[in-house]
Design an enzyme around this catalytic site. Sequence first.
Site, PDB file in Angstrom:
ATOM      1  N   THR A 256       0.907  -1.384   0.131  1.00 38.65           N
ATOM      2  CA  THR A 256       0.066  -0.145  -0.003  1.00 38.65           C
ATOM      3  C   THR A 256       0.312   0.916  -0.040  1.00 38.65           C
ATOM      4  O   THR A 256       0.609   1.399   0.780  1.00 38.65           O
ATOM      5  CB  THR A 256      -0.574   0.005   1.339  1.00 38.65           C
ATOM      6  OG1 THR A 256      -0.038  -0.058   2.652  1.00 38.65           O
ATOM      7  CG2 THR A 256      -2.101  -0.892   1.737  1.00 38.65           C
TER       8      THR A 256
ATOM      9  N   PHE B 260       2.492  -5.691  12.740  1.00 39.68           N
ATOM     10  CA  PHE B 260       3.233  -4.763  13.208  1.00 39.68           C
ATOM     11  C   PHE B 260       4.858  -5.118  13.590  1.00 39.68           C
ATOM     12  O   PHE B 260       6.038  -4.935  14.159  1.00 39.68           O
ATOM     13  CB  PHE B 260       3.215  -4.452  15.231  1.00 39.68           C
ATOM     14  CG  PHE B 260       1.515  -4.311  15.117  1.00 39.68           C
ATOM     15  CD1 PHE B 260       0.933  -2.849  15.123  1.00 39.68           C
ATOM     16  CD2 PHE B 260       0.407  -4.605  15.056  1.00 39.68           C
ATOM     17  CE1 PHE B 260       0.027  -2.700  15.161  1.00 39.68           C
ATOM     18  CE2 PHE B 260      -0.898  -4.639  15.138  1.00 39.68           C
ATOM     19  CZ  PHE B 260      -0.906  -2.617  15.358  1.00 39.68           C
TER      20      PHE B 260
ATOM     21  N   GLU C  16      10.934  -5.143  10.509  1.00 32.57           N
ATOM     22  CA  GLU C  16      11.950  -5.678   9.302  1.00 32.57           C
ATOM     23  C   GLU C  16      13.007  -5.914   9.856  1.00 32.57           C
ATOM     24  O   GLU C  16      13.600  -4.989  10.899  1.00 32.57           O
ATOM     25  CB  GLU C  16      12.289  -5.116   8.554  1.00 32.57           C
ATOM     26  CG  GLU C  16      10.920  -5.133   7.617  1.00 32.57           C
ATOM     27  CD  GLU C  16      11.385  -4.380   5.819  1.00 32.57           C
ATOM     28  OE1 GLU C  16      12.177  -3.959   5.726  1.00 32.57           O
ATOM     29  OE2 GLU C  16      10.364  -3.661   5.159  1.00 32.57           O
TER      30      GLU C  16
ATOM     31  N   LYS D 224      -3.031   0.687  13.790  1.00 36.18           N
ATOM     32  CA  LYS D 224      -1.852   0.736  12.994  1.00 36.18           C
ATOM     33  C   LYS D 224      -1.619   2.035  12.698  1.00 36.18           C
ATOM     34  O   LYS D 224       0.271   2.230  12.989  1.00 36.18           O
ATOM     35  CB  LYS D 224      -2.224  -0.299  11.868  1.00 36.18           C
ATOM     36  CG  LYS D 224      -0.854  -0.539  11.099  1.00 36.18           C
ATOM     37  CD  LYS D 224       0.004  -1.254  11.639  1.00 36.18           C
ATOM     38  CE  LYS D 224       1.430  -1.144  10.978  1.00 36.18           C
ATOM     39  NZ  LYS D 224       2.505  -1.592  11.365  1.00 36.18           N
TER      40      LYS D 224
ATOM     41  N   HIS E 237      16.473   7.126  19.822  1.00 38.03           N
ATOM     42  CA  HIS E 237      17.481   6.735  19.528  1.00 38.03           C
ATOM     43  C   HIS E 237      18.172   7.939  18.137  1.00 38.03           C
ATOM     44  O   HIS E 237      17.345   8.287  17.536  1.00 38.03           O
ATOM     45  CB  HIS E 237      18.256   5.552  18.786  1.00 38.03           C
ATOM     46  CG  HIS E 237      18.290   4.661  20.211  1.00 38.03           C
ATOM     47  ND1 HIS E 237      19.131   4.051  21.223  1.00 38.03           N
ATOM     48  CD2 HIS E 237      17.402   3.783  19.971  1.00 38.03           C
ATOM     49  CE1 HIS E 237      18.372   3.359  21.775  1.00 38.03           C
ATOM     50  NE2 HIS E 237      17.365   2.591  21.253  1.00 38.03           N
TER      51      HIS E 237
ATOM     52  N   CYS F 238       7.718   1.732   6.255  1.00 36.33           N
ATOM     53  CA  CYS F 238       6.578   2.013   6.854  1.00 36.33           C
ATOM     54  C   CYS F 238       6.060   3.662   7.086  1.00 36.33           C
ATOM     55  O   CYS F 238       5.329   4.222   7.303  1.00 36.33           O
ATOM     56  CB  CYS F 238       6.112   1.309   7.714  1.00 36.33           C
ATOM     57  SG  CYS F 238       6.170  -0.109   6.947  1.00 36.33           S
TER      58      CYS F 238
ATOM     59  N   LYS G  81      17.523   0.906   8.036  1.00 40.47           N
ATOM     60  CA  LYS G  81      18.296   0.293   9.239  1.00 40.47           C
ATOM     61  C   LYS G  81      19.224  -0.619   8.616  1.00 40.47           C
ATOM     62  O   LYS G  81      18.693  -1.597   8.111  1.00 40.47           O
ATOM     63  CB  LYS G  81      16.557  -0.287  10.181  1.00 40.47           C
ATOM     64  CG  LYS G  81      16.091  -1.481   9.681  1.00 40.47           C
ATOM     65  CD  LYS G  81      15.116  -1.544  11.018  1.00 40.47           C
ATOM     66  CE  LYS G  81      14.242  -2.407  10.966  1.00 40.47           C
ATOM     67  NZ  LYS G  81      13.083  -2.189  12.091  1.00 40.47           N
TER      68      LYS G  81
HETATM   69  N1  LIG Z   1       7.374  -4.416   5.736  1.00 38.51           N
HETATM   70  C1  LIG Z   1       7.018  -3.966   6.962  1.00 38.51           C
HETATM   71  O1  LIG Z   1       7.904  -3.419   7.723  1.00 38.51           O
HETATM   72  C2  LIG Z   1       5.612  -3.811   7.201  1.00 38.51           C
HETATM   73  C3  LIG Z   1       5.525  -4.067   8.399  1.00 38.51           C
HETATM   74  C4  LIG Z   1       3.922  -4.010   8.869  1.00 38.51           C
HETATM   75  C5  LIG Z   1       3.165  -3.705   7.628  1.00 38.51           C
HETATM   76  N2  LIG Z   1       3.573  -3.383   6.846  1.00 38.51           N
HETATM   77  C6  LIG Z   1       2.125  -2.945   5.442  1.00 38.51           C
HETATM   78  O2  LIG Z   1       2.266  -4.672   4.865  1.00 38.51           O
HETATM   79  C7  LIG Z   1       1.731  -4.484   3.806  1.00 38.51           C
HETATM   80  C8  LIG Z   1       2.743  -5.108   2.277  1.00 38.51           C
HETATM   81  O3  LIG Z   1       4.561  -4.398   2.633  1.00 38.51           O
HETATM   82  P1  LIG Z   1       5.662  -5.208   2.433  1.00 38.51           P
HETATM   83  O4  LIG Z   1       6.354  -4.542   2.462  1.00 38.51           O
HETATM   84  O5  LIG Z   1       5.951  -6.844   2.585  1.00 38.51           O
HETATM   85  O6  LIG Z   1       4.744  -5.069   0.592  1.00 38.51           O
HETATM   86  P2  LIG Z   1       6.071  -5.253  -0.070  1.00 38.51           P
HETATM   87  O7  LIG Z   1       5.794  -4.718  -2.071  1.00 38.51           O
HETATM   88  O8  LIG Z   1       7.514  -5.927  -0.091  1.00 38.51           O
HETATM   89  O9  LIG Z   1       5.000  -7.028  -1.170  1.00 38.51           O
HETATM   90  C9  LIG Z   1       4.291  -6.690  -1.597  1.00 38.51           C
HETATM   91  C10 LIG Z   1       3.671  -8.452  -2.331  1.00 38.51           C
HETATM   92  O10 LIG Z   1       2.318  -7.896  -2.756  1.00 38.51           O
HETATM   93  C11 LIG Z   1       2.449  -8.263  -4.046  1.00 38.51           C
HETATM   94  N3  LIG Z   1       1.029  -8.373  -4.948  1.00 38.51           N
HETATM   95  C12 LIG Z   1       0.351  -6.834  -5.612  1.00 38.51           C
HETATM   96  N4  LIG Z   1      -0.711  -7.321  -5.745  1.00 38.51           N
HETATM   97  C13 LIG Z   1      -0.850  -8.597  -5.484  1.00 38.51           C
HETATM   98  C14 LIG Z   1      -2.279  -9.394  -5.965  1.00 38.51           C
HETATM   99  N5  LIG Z   1      -3.457  -9.143  -6.822  1.00 38.51           N
HETATM  100  N6  LIG Z   1      -2.169 -10.631  -6.617  1.00 38.51           N
HETATM  101  C15 LIG Z   1      -0.503 -11.336  -5.494  1.00 38.51           C
HETATM  102  N7  LIG Z   1       0.533 -10.486  -5.396  1.00 38.51           N
HETATM  103  C16 LIG Z   1       0.113  -9.112  -4.948  1.00 38.51           C
HETATM  104  C17 LIG Z   1       3.636  -7.804  -4.949  1.00 38.51           C
HETATM  105  O11 LIG Z   1       4.226  -8.247  -6.492  1.00 38.51           O
HETATM  106  C18 LIG Z   1       4.467  -8.002  -3.669  1.00 38.51           C
HETATM  107  O12 LIG Z   1       5.601  -8.435  -3.653  1.00 38.51           O
HETATM  108  C19 LIG Z   1       1.973  -2.891   3.161  1.00 38.51           C
HETATM  109  O13 LIG Z   1       0.409  -2.516   3.245  1.00 38.51           O
HETATM  110  C20 LIG Z   1       2.594  -2.350   4.030  1.00 38.51           C
HETATM  111  O14 LIG Z   1       2.243  -1.070   5.208  1.00 38.51           O
HETATM  112  C21 LIG Z   1       4.969  -4.277   5.805  1.00 38.51           C
END
Ligand SMILES: NC(=O)c1ccc[n+]([C@@H]2O[C@H](COP(=O)([O-])OP(=O)(O)OC[C@H]3O[C@@H](n4cnc5c(N)ncnc54)[C@H](O)[C@@H]3O)[C@@H](O)[C@H]2O)c1
Length: 451
Positions: free
Chosen positions: A86, A152, A155, A207, A254, A263, A324
């Site tokens: 997103t 929550f 990474e 969130k 920090h 995020c 990070k």
């Molecule tokens: N990265 C973090 O640390 C973290 C932590 C908490 C929440 N989030 C939230 O989780 C969500 C995902 O984040 P992320 O970092 O994993 O994203 P990302 O970009 O790493 O992964 C998203 C994946 O979704 C796939 N995708 C998109 N549309 C699709 C569809 N229709 N069918 C199948 N696959 C599809 C993409 O190809 C991609 O591989 C976001 O909303 C983010 O804000 C992320």
Amino acid sequence: MRVAMIGTGYVGLVSGACFADFGHHVTCVDKDSDKINSLNSGIVPIYEPGLGEVVGTNLRDGRLTFSTDLAESVRMSDAVLIAVGTPSRRGDGHADLSFVYAAAREIATALAGFTVVITKSTVPVGTSDEVERIIREVNPTADFAVVSNPEFLREGAAIRDFKHPDRIVIGTEHSRAKEAMAELYRPLYLNAAPILYTTRRAAELIKYAANALLATKITFINEIADLCEKVGADVQDVARGVGLDNRIGSKFLHPGPGFGGSCFPKDSVALIKTAHDYDVSLRIVEAMVGVNEARKRAMARKVAAALGGSLRGKIIAVLGLTFKPDTDDMREAPSIALITALQDMGARVRAFDPAGMEQAKKILTDVIYTEGPYECAEDAEALVIATEWEQFRALDLTILKQVMARPVVVDLRNVYRYDEMSRHGFAYSSVGLGTYPPGRLEPSPILAPAS
Ligand SMILES: NC(=O)c1ccc[n+]([C@@H]2O[C@H](COP(=O)([O-])OP(=O)(O)OC[C@H]3O[C@@H](n4cnc5c(N)ncnc54)[C@H](O)[C@@H]3O)[C@@H](O)[C@H]2O)c1
């Protein structure tokens, strides 16, 4: 339980693999066939400590599979989680929900039997209502419930965070969906992880509010660090003194070059946009975003100050590129704004990162990437520590001094101490250290009380 995880990125892959580790049968789906092919051959496409083992074990034991076939995976599942990206929408900063809604449409056509559809992606208030509306529109006879279950995890510590969460937030008032969620998270229930049942809208907002508050804490201590530099106080002492108050807590105090990552930046802006849509202004969050944005570039001026003001033609070594340590994620990393600003000031930049260089090369082209920290430092007039990877905490300062053109270190993560650097003959500047001990670069005046 049979589970389909739609989106196999940082969140989808970690949570999918952990749900499989709990004993569920999980299919992680992604439309990126390269990603799915590499996972099917046992190669994990992201850097996340411990993830390879969890994926490998569950793949071998047959509880975890990877597929590009969303419809087939959804048809076979009791629970379908949406974990697609997103990102910020180009132009206005709202969360771009096109991936979520496209996934909802595809899911709708494939639902078979009662299914819980769970939004795990970070989505603005009301998105799960819209997901429900879309599914009903596409497939009016489908038997389903939509639940908000924000993630929550951090990474770099994602497996631990997923398996030992501070809380699990479940937004639904649907009793059958609640039972399904209890089953999905059963091992964590048994471990007595706090579970908060609430409405979908509250879950969605929790969130964003949590991320904005954490980002505000970082930004607050960054501003206090700036003041520390002027008044001659050590911000580490100040942060410790503040953080020992149980009502405040020591985490996220920090100081550094400003927060980045996949995020906090996008979620803070999206929260502001949601508030505007409801005629509310979140002025603290707005100020926090502005302060953080300005800070990243300001770090380049700190480097210039350490070298007497000008960077033209000078080689600057940057250690750490990811937002990070312990991740290869370069999204919104402060190093991007820092390096761009250094280059704008005429510097030539060399850089090294233990895991992020592949990603960095796609964003920062005019940089010399090196094999290790000492190669990076060769002929440099200043070394900047931009990310606090473990391996930068114990550099051999004698070698470092030998290879550099000038022994100047700008430590944006405060991993070294002044006296140690000074003993090795380095000019050293960090974030939020006061004018003590004397002899630091560019000492600021200690304000004398008016006589
Ligand atoms: N990265 C973090 O640390 C973290 C932590 C908490 C929440 N989030 C939230 O989780 C969500 C995902 O984040 P992320 O970092 O994993 O994203 P990302 O970009 O790493 O992964 C998203 C994946 O979704 C796939 N995708 C998109 N549309 C699709 C569809 N229709 N069918 C199948 N696959 C599809 C993409 O190809 C991609 O591989 C976001 O909303 C983010 O804000 C992320």
